[in-house]
Design a protein around this motif. Structure first.
Motif, PDB file in Angstrom:
ATOM      1  N   GLU A 190      -0.809  11.077   1.731  1.00  0.00           N
ATOM      2  CA  GLU A 190      -0.449  11.043   0.319  1.00  0.00           C
ATOM      3  C   GLU A 190      -1.634  11.434  -0.551  1.00  0.00           C
ATOM      4  O   GLU A 190      -1.500  12.202  -1.515  1.00  0.00           O
ATOM      5  CB  GLU A 190       0.042   9.643  -0.056  1.00  0.00           C
ATOM      6  N   HIS A 232       0.811  -1.217   0.000  1.00  0.00           N
ATOM      7  CA  HIS A 232       0.000   0.000   0.000  1.00  0.00           C
ATOM      8  C   HIS A 232       0.841   1.262   0.000  1.00  0.00           C
ATOM      9  O   HIS A 232       0.306   2.359  -0.058  1.00  0.00           O
ATOM     10  CB  HIS A 232      -0.920   0.012   1.232  1.00  0.00           C
ATOM     11  N   THR A 233       2.149   1.139   0.142  1.00  0.00           N
ATOM     12  CA  THR A 233       3.006   2.320   0.243  1.00  0.00           C
ATOM     13  C   THR A 233       4.128   2.229  -0.766  1.00  0.00           C
ATOM     14  O   THR A 233       5.108   1.536  -0.548  1.00  0.00           O
ATOM     15  CB  THR A 233       3.594   2.438   1.673  1.00  0.00           C
ATOM     16  N   ARG A 277      -1.002   6.922   3.966  1.00  0.00           N
ATOM     17  CA  ARG A 277      -1.794   6.888   2.726  1.00  0.00           C
ATOM     18  C   ARG A 277      -2.761   8.065   2.666  1.00  0.00           C
ATOM     19  O   ARG A 277      -2.952   8.661   1.605  1.00  0.00           O
ATOM     20  CB  ARG A 277      -2.550   5.562   2.620  1.00  0.00           C
TER      21      ARG A 277
END
Length: 292
Positions: free
Chosen positions: A181, A58-59, A178
């Protein structure tokens, strides 16, 4: 659950670090400079690896994280597991050091304990929030509603109470990163990349550049930081003591006269008439304010 609980609060009981530190959850071998050889993992390494891979998925861009915790065992374990994900981790064991590191390294996220020596985590959170909107995950044994509300009101993005599982911490850190971001992708970029402007002055934080009416202005490092701090609080009367603490740091040995000298230098560079300033105004009996 082999990944829970990683660390407890005060006293004894399940999840408390004092009797069984965090190494069973680290799934690692090798040496520790402070503790000697680390024992072999007591849990299946594949489970921690799986959690790590899921978080990595996820990153895309690994982050620079500041972990602030006065308990050495917790600090080492949290830092180690975040580093396993590929993050760059900088450590601090007290509030003053945390604040100084936050200013110097500009982390992408701070994991912050509330009960710290030298300066409380709540005060660190408040000051950091005044300076830039770095995401903050509060980590503490103080689980009362008042403490939770205080931390969140000061700008913390998430709140984890001890004892906690490492998997929960990794998941929460990943989720906050997230969200940050996505916010930046939508146009709400971090303050360190912002352009501040007012009164014909334009300041670019990332480039550390200042222009006046389109012309470049050469500033010393502390002049730049002082101007940036004042421009982040337009119209707000700031005391000399506050300015000294925010710009020079809590351990600076000089007096408030330092602020006056740097204000004078700044006026000579950005004011039309330094003897009658319109941008950097004196607030009698208080200090200074930036007026756009």
């Amino acid at each position: 659950d082999p990944l829970a609980p990683v660390c407890g609060g005060e006293g004894e009981g399940e999840g408390v670090c004092a009797r069984q530190p965090l190494y069973p959850y680290l799934a690692c071998h090798g040496e520790s400079a402070s503790r000697g050889p680390r024992p072999r993992a007591l849990t299946a390494p594949s489970l921690l690896d799986l959690a790590t891979r899921q978080c990595r998925a996820h990153t895309d861009d690994m982050a620079r994280l500041l972990v602030v915790e006065d308990d050495a065992a917790i600090l080492e374990a949290v830092s180690y597991n975040l580093e396993r994900q590929g993050h760059e981790v900088v450590r601090a064991e007290d509030g003053v050091s945390a604040l100084e590191l936050s200013r110097s390294i500009e982390p992408d996220l701070i994991v912050l304990d509330l009960m710290l020596p030298r300066m409380s985590g709540l005060d660190v959170c408040r000051v950091v929030r005044e300076e830039r909107p770095v995401p903050i995950v509060v980590l503490t044994a103080r689980d009362t509603e008042a403490d939770t509300v205080a931390g969140l009101d000061l700008g913390a993005d998430d709140y984890i109470t001890k004892p906690f599982s490492m998997r929960e911490l990794l998941a929460r850190v990943g989720a906050v990163l997230r969200r940050d971001e996505l916010s930046r992708a939508a146009g709400g970029g971090p303050l360190r990349g912002a352009v501040l402007s007012g009164g014909g002055i334009e300041l670019r934080s990332d480039a550390r550049e200042v222009t006046r009416a389109g012309e470049a202005v050469a500033l010393r490092p502390k002049e730049f930081e002082l101007l940036e701090y004042l421009m982040r609080h337009p119209g707000q009367a700031l005391s000399r003591d506050t300015i000294l603490e925010r710009v020079w740091g809590y351990e600076f040995g000089g007096g408030t006269r330092t602020v006056d000298v740097h204000i004078r230098w700044l006026r000579e560079k950005i004011e039309d008439d330094p003897s009658s300033p319109t941008l950097l105004q004196t607030v009698r009996g208080v200090g200074y304010k930036f007026v756009a």
